[in-house]
Scaffold this active site. Structure first.
Site, PDB file in Angstrom:
ATOM      1  CE  LYS A   1      23.645  26.435  88.792  1.00 29.22           C
ATOM      2  NZ  LYS A   1      22.609  25.551  89.332  1.00 29.22           N
TER       3      LYS A   1
ATOM      4  CD  GLU B   1      27.436  17.498  90.272  1.00 30.95           C
ATOM      5  OE1 GLU B   1      27.683  17.951  91.410  1.00 30.95           O
ATOM      6  OE2 GLU B   1      26.369  17.700  89.688  1.00 30.95           O
TER       7      GLU B   1
ATOM      8  CG  HIS C   1      26.624  25.036  85.136  1.00 31.46           C
ATOM      9  ND1 HIS C   1      26.708  26.370  85.448  1.00 31.46           N
ATOM     10  CD2 HIS C   1      26.360  24.409  86.308  1.00 31.46           C
ATOM     11  CE1 HIS C   1      26.511  26.537  86.742  1.00 31.46           C
ATOM     12  NE2 HIS C   1      26.300  25.362  87.275  1.00 31.46           N
TER      13      HIS C   1
END
EC number: 1.1.1.49
Length: 500
Positions: A152, A220, A244
């Site tokens: 990707k 994250e 994702h």
């Protein structure tokens, strides 16, 4: 365990970070566990000049630094490493690659010229390399299979993804193309399917009659970590949401495939993606939250704002957070909202799916009934947690929420493959089940394109302090529906509210 056929593994971008951090360690571990072909060659390709020996020494030092290695196994593995310097943007220079592959095939006595090409390169080369390989006949399967792994991002928006797909298909057929999404290689993502379809107690409840809403979180703690130049042209929607998280959502929402194979599995994934309710102007204004992190002090550490990161424009409007309320318009999920969020500089690193079940209609308990929810933790502390109600000790029938937990770490006798190990092994075996198909990629971009267009609105971006769970507008997204986000901690069994 199926051992792949003898083959050559060609890594374009062989001197890059992805090769050192992920690909070579994955191949080493597959070799150490006897899962690679009986005879194989790994050929690194890039513009940087190395000899076979100097490249081996560089990779050997990198593996010794980052991985647990055994000297004898490492030495044996390095003997399979080779290197060829070419100008990857010059089609004529690929003649050197063709000659080198012939030499390796003769040296290793390959009966078939099976070749896996891995494009660990900038996206600008994704159409150049396939065309150059084809110009020298390296796409032909007359002398063995040829497969192309593409990292990707597969396109920058709908138009560029369609253009890239057309360009690659001019030289490689769909069965030769493996669009990699390392999230699909994670054991816990695959376990979504096994958990759903192998357990009769869950599948009958996995629909709009029993599910109140679904959360999907990809959080994250890190910022852009020196990748500001790349990230500022990408953002959270392209970097995490479009690929994702939509793939995870498809695994949560898909119907049971008739068989466990690439065609049947990916057919069901595409059906879900094609059922995503298109985002109207009203949805974009009311059900979408885009945010960008600002400076903050977290645990005594100063964290700069996104705009102060190296490589980021001072007036950047790139989103580092995306939260969206969305729907799957089919029978199973009719009316069930899916709340999906992803962001950088959030309180912790965690990816998980939470299935919130409807509360009991029994009048004795009413709104005081404990919430039943199923948490599928993808990373870290991989596992599953189920919450339900039991009677509190003492008089009366007051219910209390309790939890049952399963951790993958408890399966000590089982060695789990990393995502890249699994996907490399699958590609060598010709199993495309966990790779994105052309129509799935296009369906994702079609859904996301209105968000990319909406980002141009100057009022579409909100700030949030580093170390928090995103903009307050994201909280309001659920509060309007009398719901709340789950705030997970690093450890699955910790309290539902994790903050710094």
């Amino acid at each position: 365990m199926v051992i792949p056929e003898n083959s050559s593994i060609v890594i374009f971008g062989a001197s890059g970070d992805l090769t050192y951090r992920k690909l070579i360690p994955a191949l080493y571990h597959l070799f150490a566990s006897d899962q690679l072909p009986k005879s194989f060659a790994i050929l690194g390709v890039s513009r940087t000049h190395y000899s076979d020996e100097s490249y081996r020494e560089k990779l050997k030092a990198s593996l010794q630094e980052m991985e647990k290695t055994e000297p004898a196994v490492l030495d044996a593995f390095c003997n399979y490493l080779h290197y060829q310097a070419i100008d990857t943007s010059d089609t004529e220079d690929y003649q050197k690659l063709s000659v080198r592959l012939d030499e390796l095939a003769d040296s290793y006595q390959f009966e078939q010229r099976n070749t896996l090409f891995y494009l660990a390169t900038p996206p600008s080369l994704y159409s150049v390399i396939p065309a150059s390989l084809a110009a020298h006949g390296l796409n032909s399967e007359e002398d063995g299979w040829k497969r192309l792994i593409i990292e990707k991002p597969f396109g920058y928006d709908l138009a560029s993804a369609q253009k890239l797909d057309k360009e690659i298909h001019e030289h490689f057929q769909e069965h030769q193309i493996y669009r990699i999404d390392h999230y699909l290689g994670k054991e816990t993502v695959q376990n979504l399917l096994v958990f759903r379809f192998s357990n009769a107690m869950f599948e009958p409840l996995w629909n709009h009659r029993y599910i109140d809403y679904v959360e999907i979180t990809g959080a994250e703690f890190l910022g852009v970590e020196g990748r500001g130049g790349y990230y500022d042209g990408s953002g959270a929607v392209r970097d995490m949401f479009q690929n994702h998280l939509l793939q995870v959502l498809a695994m949560v929402g898909m119907e049971s495939p008739a068989q466990i194979n690439a065609d049947a599995m990916r057919d069901e994934v595409v059906k879900v993606l094609q059922c995503l309710r298109p985002l109207s102007n009203s949805d974009l204004r009311e059900n979408l939250v885009l945010g960008q992190y600002t400076e903050s002090n977290v645990r005594g550490e100063f964290l700069p704002s996104y705009r102060d990161e190296a490589g980021v424009a001072d007036d950047s409007r790139t989103e580092t957070y995306v939260g969206l309320k969305m729907f799957i318009d089919n029978w199973r999920w009719n009316g069930v909202p899916f709340y999906v969020r992803s962001g950088k500089r959030l309180p912790t690193r965690v990816t998980e799916v939470v299935m919130h079940f409807k509360r009991t209609p029994h009048p004795v308990f009413g709104k005081d009934a404990p919430e039943n929810k199923l948490i599928i933790r993808i990373q870290p502390d991989e596992g599953i947690q189920m919450s339900f109600g039991l009677k509190e000790p003492g008089a009366g029938f007051k219910a209390k929420e309790v939890k049952m937990n399963f951790h993958y770490a408890s399966l000590q006798e089982t060695q789990m493959l990393t995502a890249y190990e699994r996907l490399l092994l699958d590609s060598l075996n010709g199993d495309a089940t966990l790779f994105a198909r052309s129509d799935a990629v296009e369906a994702c971009w079609k859904f996301v394109q209105p968000i990319l267009d909406f980002k141009q609105d100057p009022q579409s971006l909100f700030g949030y302090a580093s170390g928090t769970w995103g903009p307050k507008e994201s909280e309001q997204l659920l509060q309007r529906d009398d719901r709340v986000w789950r705030y997970p901690c690093k450890n699955l069994t910790d309290t539902d509210y994790c903050e710094l």
